[in-house]
Motif scaffolding. Structure first.
Motif, mmCIF file in Angstrom:
data_model
loop_
_atom_site.group_PDB
_atom_site.id
_atom_site.type_symbol
_atom_site.label_atom_id
_atom_site.label_comp_id
_atom_site.label_asym_id
_atom_site.label_seq_id
_atom_site.Cartn_x
_atom_site.Cartn_y
_atom_site.Cartn_z
ATOM 1 N N LYS B 311 0.830 -1.200 0.000
ATOM 2 C CA LYS B 311 0.000 0.000 0.000
ATOM 3 C C LYS B 311 0.871 1.259 0.000
ATOM 4 O O LYS B 311 1.839 1.344 0.769
ATOM 5 C CB LYS B 311 -0.842 0.036 1.274
ATOM 6 C CG LYS B 311 -2.210 -0.513 1.111
ATOM 7 C CD LYS B 311 -3.132 0.387 0.338
ATOM 8 C CE LYS B 311 -4.346 -0.408 -0.083
ATOM 9 N NZ LYS B 311 -5.048 0.098 -1.223
ATOM 10 N N GLU B 341 -8.559 4.462 3.273
ATOM 11 C CA GLU B 341 -7.238 4.284 2.640
ATOM 12 C C GLU B 341 -6.175 5.153 3.330
ATOM 13 O O GLU B 341 -5.007 4.781 3.412
ATOM 14 C CB GLU B 341 -7.353 4.703 1.160
ATOM 15 C CG GLU B 341 -6.083 4.604 0.344
ATOM 16 C CD GLU B 341 -5.976 3.283 -0.391
ATOM 17 O OE1 GLU B 341 -6.681 2.324 -0.022
ATOM 18 O OE2 GLU B 341 -5.173 3.214 -1.324
ATOM 19 N N PRO B 343 -5.096 6.086 6.388
ATOM 20 C CA PRO B 343 -4.109 5.650 7.392
ATOM 21 C C PRO B 343 -3.024 4.756 6.816
ATOM 22 O O PRO B 343 -1.872 4.804 7.257
ATOM 23 C CB PRO B 343 -4.950 4.876 8.422
ATOM 24 C CG PRO B 343 -6.343 5.302 8.207
ATOM 25 C CD PRO B 343 -6.465 5.695 6.769
ATOM 26 N N MET B 344 -3.398 3.962 5.801
ATOM 27 C CA MET B 344 -2.388 3.079 5.193
ATOM 28 C C MET B 344 -1.382 3.889 4.382
ATOM 29 O O MET B 344 -0.179 3.612 4.409
ATOM 30 C CB MET B 344 -3.085 2.053 4.291
ATOM 31 C CG MET B 344 -3.969 1.096 5.062
ATOM 32 S SD MET B 344 -4.742 -0.152 4.029
ATOM 33 C CE MET B 344 -6.241 0.653 3.515
ATOM 34 N N GLU B 347 0.934 5.729 6.736
ATOM 35 C CA GLU B 347 1.998 4.866 7.270
ATOM 36 C C GLU B 347 3.112 4.684 6.244
ATOM 37 O O GLU B 347 4.300 4.744 6.575
ATOM 38 C CB GLU B 347 1.392 3.517 7.659
ATOM 39 C CG GLU B 347 2.353 2.662 8.474
ATOM 40 C CD GLU B 347 1.749 1.329 8.877
ATOM 41 O OE1 GLU B 347 0.566 1.309 9.276
ATOM 42 O OE2 GLU B 347 2.474 0.318 8.787
#
Lengths: 410, 388
Positions: B311, B341, B343-344, B347
């Motif tokens: 991701k 989507e 937060p991914m 990160e």
């Protein structure tokens, strides 16, 4: 209810002991789940929605949701997801207070809910474990085409089953699957008889609030097992006995003595104040004689049964047939039919903030159902597992006004 | 001296603001053809074109549409695009469309297809189910069948028989369009001072209502005109904007973003026009070629499952390719795909050391100061300290 609680507690015990037993957990979703297939590989199914709603009923989900929001998850999105992420970040202690095993596989059965995909993408990042996608086409025209079935079966054969073989270390045993599907069909017959019992006046069951207990085993980890069959045999006998005796439903406060209003309910319940919510109905003599939430795991009354003669095709049809995988006109047809078949006085929409799959379009559905049936619809809003979105006073007010309207119409 | 792009941008602005879809009506009058609308993100416009019809991108009503009836169809916690789209529909503004396509993107747009079936019974309404399984024999076979079914419906609507040759011609025109759009994006990234994003956005939005041949020519004219500009680059922060692939930000928000000291060097609005990254092959079976293009080389976006790459890899590639210094997450409120989507992607950016900032908007947001201050501070922090 006691039997059902015991079964669920037993499953959580089994999950808590995987470190000792060596059993592996497969996380998957409730609607259109492949429970029999998972069991056929001796893997343990885990349903994150069930963990979230169980946490909510035990008043734990509020903290989990906040934990997820602190970690950057938006206030606007599904609280099942945030409860699950929050629970995991707080040690993955399940609703029974025992630690849940990490997934050996995320089986992303992508049925009727877009959020499922994002949910498992998020879990994939958290657990760093394999994911297998089963894409289930939407019944946009209100039917399953041969091509749709072929697509799902191909995925089962060429993608899902090989992955389950790899994770479990066991070969696919179709006879074992067939036996479980035959067992599922027997439980499904009994569940339909339970739903049908509510056509009687007074209804011996509450098919929404009570109904969520009745669907517990068959929609989650037990469908296809002997335990499940035994549960539905017992339930059916109990309900038929109550019907014979002309008894109403049992509620947390005892029996409903007078069935004043017969209602169909659209949408999932609120779980954080489940009992208080239910009380708002039974205190007014309102009995839910049918509901759509209890069809998220299958519309058996329309004739579908898991079929041991066509195991994978039948699993494919099951996945595609769940309520939220049907287009809005089909959902309107279903509710209108429930209203007629169950001789309902009206219907209530519990519109859930978290669940666009259910909620988007409900206001138009309401209009159409009212037009078609001549029965009045009531509209309330709440959430699945976020206690901040359950406003008891507002909901009670709206329901009371709605019941008054039904009273005036009768 | 008159800015060389003024006339083109003005033409695009008029098209953008025209919620009566006059250009579509004029095209219909001129050609006697029919028009079919499609919602974000991606629709195979080649099929509509090959059936002799005009594909019309419908991206809600934007900031200029007053919602009178649309709000009665949706709860407060549902995003804005379906309510403005319903408003356009029930007020007759979309009567010029003979059909509507609803691509699989999220539950709201999916259910909107059912609402359309109920509200507009005399029109073609089709939900486009895209595969989330990407092998040719499984997802590809399913998608090819979907395309075949769609083509049959379109052909029945227009009464035009679509031969493989006809479809190949349409594919070739869209390939050309995608190439010129790629050039537009590359040019903006290289010389953002010459291609302001609000202009690029208007040029992209014109693709929703113009025939593809005209849009390709328009982009070429715009590029030629922009190249003549004699502007010096500002000391702005180069940012990628992401999250706006469905409900679109108001144009004033885009301007506010630029005015706050950001050069947008990549974005994901009007994404359908550049969803396929390469040319669709002009093979013997054009439906299979379209299916293969969908399975293969495309953008990564929240509504599409990505089994192969980590991701955020696509976003980071974009940051690197365009030399961006940060990412602005700019998503509509209540947009499940974008917000789940985020937060991914956050990160992934954190791991890659790419600074980022986030805000939500609605297509009819009318207060921009907060956004401007936020992105201005973000741009300053990049410029002053090299990281936000």
């Amino acid at each position: 209810m006691l039997l059902q609680k015991k079964m669920i507690a037993g499953h959580f015990d089994r999950l808590a002991n995987t470190a000792k037993t060596g059993e592996k957990a497969v996380y998957t979703f409730v609607p259109g789940n492949l429970n029999e297939l998972i069991w056929a590989f001796d893997l343990l199914p885990v349903h994150p929605e069930i963990n979230a709603l169980q946490s909510a009923m035990r008043k734990q989900s509020g903290d989990y949701v906040l934990e997820a929001e602190k970690a950057g998850h938006s206030e606007d999105v599904c609280t099942y997801v945030k409860s699950d992420i929050g629970m995991m970040r707080k040690g993955n202690i399940g609703p029974t207070g025992q630690r849940l095993p990490e997934p050996s596989l995320l089986l992303l059965s992508y049925t009727g809910c877009f959020t499922f995909m994002k949910w498992f993408e998020l879990l994939k990042q958290e657990y760093n474990c394999p994911v297998v996608m089963l894409h289930v086409p939407y019944q946009a025209d209100g039917r399953i085409t041969p091509e749709m079935r072929k697509y799902v079966v191909k995925q089962l054969k060429e993608v899902v089953i090989p992955k389950l073989e790899e994770i479990s270390g066991k070969k696919y045993d179709e006879d074992k699957l067939r036996a479980m599907l035959a067992s599922s069909a027997r439980s499904e017959d009994d569940l339909v008889a339970v739903w049908d019992a509510a056509k009687q006046k007074p209804s011996p069951i509450d098919a929404y609030f009570g109904g969520v207990y009745y669907i517990g085993p068959i929609f989650t980890a037990f469908r296809g097992t002997k335990e499940c069959e035994s549960y539905y045999r017992t339930l059916r006998a109990e309900v038929e006995q109550r019907a014979k005796q002309g008894l109403g439903p049992v509620t947390p406060d005892g029996k409903v003595h007078q069935e004043k209003y017969r209602l169909v309910v659209e949408g999932p319940p609120n779980w954080t104040s489940f009992r208080e919510f239910w009380e708002m109905f039974y205190a007014e003599g309102a009995v839910c004689v049918s509901s759509t939430y209890t069809r998220v795991g299958g519309l058996y009354e329309q004739g579908f049964r898991h079929d041991p003669e066509h195991p994978l095709e039948s699993l494919a049809d099951y996945c595609m047939g769940c309520y939220t995988n049907r287009n809005l006109p089909s959902r309107v047809d279903l509710i209108a039919k429930q209203i007629e078949d169950f001789q309902a006085d009206g219907f209530v929409v519990n519109s859930i903030k978290s669940c666009n799959s259910f909620s988007a379009g409900q206001l138009l559905m309401m209009k159409e159902i009212e037009k078609r049936t001549g029965r009045a619809g009531g509209f309330i809003e709440s959430d699945l597992v976020d206690p901040r979105y359950f406003s008891a006073a507002n909901i009670k007010n709206r329901l009371e006004s709605y019941f008054q309207m039904l009273e005036a119409r009768s | 001296m008159t800015d060389p792009t003024t006339e083109i941008v003005e033409q695009c602005r008029v098209l953008y603001e025209d919620l009566s879809f006059t250009a579509v009506k004029q095209w219909k009058e001129r050609t006697g053809g029919r028009a079919v609308g499609f919602m974000p993100v991606y629709a195979p416009r080649e099929l509509i074109h090959a059936a002799g019809m005009l594909p019309v991108g419908i991206m809600g009503g934007g900031e200029n549409l007053e919602i009178i009836k649309g709000d009665a169809y949706f709860q407060s916690y549902i995003c804005h695009i379906p309510r403005s789209t319903i408003e356009l529909g029930v007020t007759g503004r979309l009567d010029c469309l003979d059909g509507m396509l609803f691509p699989a993107i999220c539950d709201v747009i999916r259910n909107l297809s059912g609402m359309w079936q109920m509200l507009f019974k005399d029109k073609l309404v089709r939900y486009l189910d895209f595969p989330q399984e990407f092998t040719a024999g499984i997802g590809g076979a399913f998608y090819r069948h979907e395309l075949e079914g769609l083509l049959q419906q379109l052909s029945a609507l227009s009464k035009v028989t679509v031969t493989p040759e006809r479809l190949r011609q349409s594919i070739a025109l869209y390939n050309e369009n995608r190439r010129v759009i790629a050039k537009l994006y590359d040019t903006r990234a290289k010389t953002p001072e010459k291609v302001p994003t609000y202009e690029l956005y208007l040029v992209m939005r014109a693709s929703n209502v113009l025939p593809v041949e005209e849009h390709t020519a328009l982009v070429e004219r715009y590029l030629a005109a922009a190249a003549k500009r004699d502007r010096k680059p500002l000391d702005n922060a180069r940012v990628v904007v992401t999250g706006a692939f469905c409900e679109q930000p108001p144009i004033a928000l885009i301007r506010a973003l630029e005015a706050s000291g950001c050069y947008v060097v990549d974005d994901d609005w009007v994404l359908g026009a550049r969803y396929l990254l390469g040319d669709v092959k002009l093979g013997d079976d054009p439906l299979t070629e379209l299916a293969n293009a969908y399975l293969g080389d495309t953008v990564e976006t929240a509504s599409r499952y990505e089994p192969r790459r980590k991701k955020g890899a696509f976003l980071i590639d974009s940051v690197k390719k365009y030399g961006a210094e940060g990412v602005v997450f700019c998503a509509p409120s209540f947009c499940d795909p974008a917000l789940l989507e985020r937060p991914m992607l956050v990160e992934a950016l954190n791991k890659a050391g790419v600074p980022h900032t986030s805000f939500n908007y609605a297509e009819n947001t009318s207060q921009y100061h907060v956004f401007k201050e936020q992105t201005g501070t973000f741009a300053d922090s990049i410029k002053l300290w090299g990281a936000a």
